[in-house]
Write a protein that holds these residues in place. Structure first.
Motif, PDB file in Angstrom:
ATOM      1  N   MET A  47       0.906  -2.341   1.550  1.00 19.80           N
ATOM      2  CA  MET A  47       0.567  -1.906   0.196  1.00 19.80           C
ATOM      3  C   MET A  47      -0.855  -1.396   0.166  1.00 19.80           C
ATOM      4  SD  MET A  47      -0.005  -5.265  -2.207  1.00 19.80           S
ATOM      5  CE  MET A  47       0.042  -4.285  -3.647  1.00 19.80           C
ATOM      6  N   ASN A  48      -1.133  -0.524  -0.825  1.00 16.06           N
ATOM      7  CA  ASN A  48      -2.442   0.091  -0.977  1.00 16.06           C
ATOM      8  C   ASN A  48      -2.828   0.021  -2.453  1.00 16.06           C
ATOM      9  OD1 ASN A  48      -4.720   1.637  -0.949  1.00 16.06           O
ATOM     10  ND2 ASN A  48      -3.744   3.474  -0.153  1.00 16.06           N
ATOM     11  N   ILE A  49      -3.959  -0.644  -2.741  1.00 17.98           N
ATOM     12  CA  ILE A  49      -4.403  -0.779  -4.134  1.00 17.98           C
ATOM     13  C   ILE A  49      -5.671   0.013  -4.397  1.00 17.98           C
ATOM     14  CG2 ILE A  49      -3.319  -3.023  -4.446  1.00 17.98           C
ATOM     15  CD1 ILE A  49      -6.074  -4.291  -4.129  1.00 17.98           C
ATOM     16  N   LYS A  50      -6.052   0.864  -3.472  1.00 21.03           N
ATOM     17  CA  LYS A  50      -7.328   1.580  -3.561  1.00 21.03           C
ATOM     18  C   LYS A  50      -7.467   2.405  -4.835  1.00 21.03           C
ATOM     19  CE  LYS A  50      -7.970   5.090  -0.882  1.00 21.03           C
ATOM     20  NZ  LYS A  50      -8.191   5.991   0.249  1.00 21.03           N
ATOM     21  N   ASP A  51      -6.429   3.119  -5.244  1.00 21.99           N
ATOM     22  CA  ASP A  51      -6.508   3.989  -6.415  1.00 21.99           C
ATOM     23  C   ASP A  51      -5.889   3.359  -7.662  1.00 21.99           C
ATOM     24  OD1 ASP A  51      -7.675   5.985  -4.864  1.00 21.99           O
ATOM     25  OD2 ASP A  51      -5.714   6.718  -4.202  1.00 21.99           O
ATOM     26  N   GLY A  52      -5.587   2.073  -7.603  1.00 19.36           N
ATOM     27  CA  GLY A  52      -4.892   1.418  -8.696  1.00 19.36           C
ATOM     28  C   GLY A  52      -5.759   1.145  -9.914  1.00 19.36           C
ATOM     29  N   PHE A  53      -5.091   0.996 -11.047  1.00 20.16           N
ATOM     30  CA  PHE A  53      -5.745   0.617 -12.295  1.00 20.16           C
ATOM     31  C   PHE A  53      -4.706  -0.048 -13.188  1.00 20.16           C
ATOM     32  CE2 PHE A  53      -4.100   4.845 -12.848  1.00 20.16           C
ATOM     33  CZ  PHE A  53      -3.555   4.850 -14.128  1.00 20.16           C
ATOM     34  N   ALA A  54      -5.187  -0.748 -14.205  1.00 18.63           N
ATOM     35  CA  ALA A  54      -4.285  -1.397 -15.151  1.00 18.63           C
ATOM     36  C   ALA A  54      -4.527  -0.816 -16.534  1.00 18.63           C
ATOM     37  CB  ALA A  54      -4.506  -2.903 -15.156  1.00 18.63           C
ATOM     38  N   GLN A  55      -3.452  -0.721 -17.307  1.00 14.24           N
ATOM     39  CA  GLN A  55      -3.555  -0.195 -18.667  1.00 14.24           C
ATOM     40  C   GLN A  55      -2.640  -1.002 -19.580  1.00 14.24           C
ATOM     41  OE1 GLN A  55      -2.390   3.857 -18.355  1.00 14.24           O
ATOM     42  NE2 GLN A  55      -0.384   3.404 -17.522  1.00 14.24           N
ATOM     43  N   LEU A  63       0.312  -2.382 -14.173  1.00  8.16           N
ATOM     44  CA  LEU A  63      -0.442  -1.970 -12.993  1.00  8.16           C
ATOM     45  C   LEU A  63       0.096  -0.621 -12.532  1.00  8.16           C
ATOM     46  CD1 LEU A  63      -2.623  -2.943 -10.999  1.00  8.16           C
ATOM     47  CD2 LEU A  63      -0.792  -3.929  -9.638  1.00  8.16           C
ATOM     48  N   SER A  64      -0.766   0.381 -12.503  1.00  7.85           N
ATOM     49  CA  SER A  64      -0.343   1.741 -12.175  1.00  7.85           C
ATOM     50  C   SER A  64      -1.024   2.231 -10.907  1.00  7.85           C
ATOM     51  CB  SER A  64      -0.711   2.692 -13.313  1.00  7.85           C
ATOM     52  OG  SER A  64      -0.095   2.291 -14.506  1.00  7.85           O
ATOM     53  N   ASN A  65      -0.391   3.195 -10.262  1.00  3.03           N
ATOM     54  CA  ASN A  65      -0.941   3.904  -9.111  1.00  3.03           C
ATOM     55  C   ASN A  65      -1.210   2.989  -7.919  1.00  3.03           C
ATOM     56  OD1 ASN A  65      -1.391   6.467  -8.203  1.00  3.03           O
ATOM     57  ND2 ASN A  65      -3.555   6.474  -8.714  1.00  3.03           N
ATOM     58  N   VAL A  66      -0.443   1.923  -7.793  1.00  4.12           N
ATOM     59  CA  VAL A  66      -0.515   1.043  -6.633  1.00  4.12           C
ATOM     60  C   VAL A  66       0.693   1.354  -5.762  1.00  4.12           C
ATOM     61  CG1 VAL A  66      -0.342  -1.349  -5.852  1.00  4.12           C
ATOM     62  CG2 VAL A  66      -1.809  -0.766  -7.782  1.00  4.12           C
ATOM     63  N   HIS A  67       0.439   1.661  -4.496  1.00  5.81           N
ATOM     64  CA  HIS A  67       1.506   2.085  -3.596  1.00  5.81           C
ATOM     65  C   HIS A  67       1.998   0.897  -2.769  1.00  5.81           C
ATOM     66  CE1 HIS A  67       3.437   3.968  -0.109  1.00  5.81           C
ATOM     67  NE2 HIS A  67       3.706   4.957  -0.947  1.00  5.81           N
ATOM     68  N   ILE A  68       3.278   0.548  -2.949  1.00  8.84           N
ATOM     69  CA  ILE A  68       3.939  -0.443  -2.104  1.00  8.84           C
ATOM     70  C   ILE A  68       5.004   0.304  -1.321  1.00  8.84           C
ATOM     71  CG2 ILE A  68       5.301  -2.553  -2.036  1.00  8.84           C
ATOM     72  CD1 ILE A  68       3.995  -3.384  -4.646  1.00  8.84           C
ATOM     73  N   SER A  69       4.844   0.372  -0.013  1.00  8.90           N
ATOM     74  CA  SER A  69       5.764   1.142   0.828  1.00  8.90           C
ATOM     75  C   SER A  69       7.177   0.602   0.738  1.00  8.90           C
ATOM     76  CB  SER A  69       5.306   1.093   2.287  1.00  8.90           C
ATOM     77  OG  SER A  69       4.041   1.670   2.404  1.00  8.90           O
ATOM     78  N   PRO A  70       8.179   1.486   0.849  1.00  9.99           N
ATOM     79  CA  PRO A  70       9.573   1.009   0.843  1.00  9.99           C
ATOM     80  C   PRO A  70       9.817   0.065   2.020  1.00  9.99           C
ATOM     81  CG  PRO A  70       9.501   3.372   0.512  1.00  9.99           C
ATOM     82  CD  PRO A  70       8.103   2.937   0.863  1.00  9.99           C
ATOM     83  N   TYR A  71      10.642  -0.932   1.797  1.00  8.33           N
ATOM     84  CA  TYR A  71      10.953  -1.920   2.818  1.00  8.33           C
ATOM     85  C   TYR A  71      11.811  -1.268   3.899  1.00  8.33           C
ATOM     86  CZ  TYR A  71      12.426  -6.400   4.788  1.00  8.33           C
ATOM     87  OH  TYR A  71      12.663  -7.458   5.626  1.00  8.33           O
ATOM     88  N   ASP A  72      11.479  -1.536   5.161  1.00  8.32           N
ATOM     89  CA  ASP A  72      12.162  -0.881   6.285  1.00  8.32           C
ATOM     90  C   ASP A  72      13.657  -1.207   6.337  1.00  8.32           C
ATOM     91  OD1 ASP A  72       9.822   0.305   7.116  1.00  8.32           O
ATOM     92  OD2 ASP A  72       9.324  -1.307   8.531  1.00  8.32           O
ATOM     93  N   ARG A  83       5.868   2.987  -8.773  1.00  8.43           N
ATOM     94  CA  ARG A  83       6.286   2.640 -10.129  1.00  8.43           C
ATOM     95  C   ARG A  83       5.250   1.731 -10.794  1.00  8.43           C
ATOM     96  NH1 ARG A  83       8.670  -2.196 -11.556  1.00  8.43           N
ATOM     97  NH2 ARG A  83       8.873  -3.698  -9.877  1.00  8.43           N
ATOM     98  N   ASN A  84       5.236   1.735 -12.138  1.00  9.90           N
ATOM     99  CA  ASN A  84       4.357   0.837 -12.886  1.00  9.90           C
ATOM    100  C   ASN A  84       4.941  -0.568 -12.823  1.00  9.90           C
ATOM    101  OD1 ASN A  84       2.752   2.975 -13.603  1.00  9.90           O
ATOM    102  ND2 ASN A  84       3.695   3.242 -15.598  1.00  9.90           N
ATOM    103  N   ARG A  85       4.063  -1.551 -12.591  1.00 13.19           N
ATOM    104  CA  ARG A  85       4.508  -2.934 -12.478  1.00 13.19           C
ATOM    105  C   ARG A  85       3.865  -3.777 -13.571  1.00 13.19           C
ATOM    106  NH1 ARG A  85       3.840  -0.352  -7.809  1.00 13.19           N
ATOM    107  NH2 ARG A  85       5.616  -0.372  -6.422  1.00 13.19           N
ATOM    108  N   LYS A  86       4.669  -4.586 -14.221  1.00 13.60           N
ATOM    109  CA  LYS A  86       4.179  -5.434 -15.311  1.00 13.60           C
ATOM    110  C   LYS A  86       3.369  -6.583 -14.733  1.00 13.60           C
ATOM    111  CE  LYS A  86       5.865  -8.240 -19.135  1.00 13.60           C
ATOM    112  NZ  LYS A  86       7.055  -8.728 -19.817  1.00 13.60           N
ATOM    113  N   LEU A  87       2.237  -6.871 -15.387  1.00 13.80           N
ATOM    114  CA  LEU A  87       1.393  -7.989 -14.986  1.00 13.80           C
ATOM    115  C   LEU A  87       1.603  -9.143 -15.955  1.00 13.80           C
ATOM    116  CD1 LEU A  87      -1.861  -6.062 -14.086  1.00 13.80           C
ATOM    117  CD2 LEU A  87      -0.162  -6.994 -12.531  1.00 13.80           C
ATOM    118  N   VAL A 109      -9.461  -2.735 -12.906  1.00 12.08           N
ATOM    119  CA  VAL A 109      -9.077  -2.349 -11.553  1.00 12.08           C
ATOM    120  C   VAL A 109      -8.607  -3.578 -10.776  1.00 12.08           C
ATOM    121  CG1 VAL A 109     -10.587  -0.342 -11.403  1.00 12.08           C
ATOM    122  CG2 VAL A 109     -11.464  -2.558 -10.746  1.00 12.08           C
ATOM    123  N   PRO A 110      -7.623  -3.413  -9.881  1.00 11.57           N
ATOM    124  CA  PRO A 110      -7.225  -4.529  -9.024  1.00 11.57           C
ATOM    125  C   PRO A 110      -8.236  -4.700  -7.896  1.00 11.57           C
ATOM    126  CG  PRO A 110      -5.886  -2.608  -8.546  1.00 11.57           C
ATOM    127  CD  PRO A 110      -6.766  -2.247  -9.702  1.00 11.57           C
TER     128      PRO A 110
END
Length: 157
Positions: A47-55, A63-72, A83-87, A109-110
């Protein structure tokens, strides 16, 4: 009866850029609503939270713009990576954050994502953007402290 020592939280992702670009005013720990394949990807460290933010949207913190790679090993039930994830926070905490982000230049920001008792948690920072000269000052101060530590280490030998 002897208590077992608490296990250290397993940090899955950190946002080093956030502390450089923002002054963190306050932090909150929040749970994340995830699907099965998302938690498996997080446990794999993908996962990558570098560009993430919450609104705040409809009284919920997302939580928006957080990239979680698809599971292999996922199949057609795999998740959308961005996708946006509820906190999960208490209503009073969400209201407090909403009041803070009304000010200009303040965002959420995360800072890091970690596992705590088997659940994924995110450390959110209510942050104020730094100016370019503040960033330079921080770098300068860090270099000076590093130089002082290096000098003291050589003197104490």
């Amino acid at each position: 009866m002897k208590k077992h020592p608490q296990k250290a939280a397993n940090v899955m992702a950190t946002n080093k850029k956030a502390r450089h670009n923002y002054n963190i005013l306050e932090t909150y720990e929040a749970g994340i609503v995830l699907t099965g394949t998302e938690i498996k990807s997080i446990r794999a460290g993908r996962m990558n939270i570098k560009d993430g933010f919450a609104q705040i949207h409809n009284g919920e913190l997302l939580l928006s713009n957080v990239h979680i790679s698809p599971y292999d090993q996922g199949n057609q039930f795999n998740h959308d990576p961005l996708r946006n994830r509820k906190l999960l926070l208490h209503k009073r905490e969400i209201n407090k954050i909403a009041g803070q982000i009304q000010k200009k230049g303040v965002t959420v920001v995360p800072l890091k994502v970690y596992l705590k008792h088997g659940f994924a948690k995110v450390l959110l920072g209510v942050a104020e953007g730094k100016k370019l000269y503040d960033k330079r000052e921080t770098l300068k101060r860090r270099d000076q402290e590093r130089e002082i530590r290096r000098h003291l280490k050589n003197v104490l030998r």
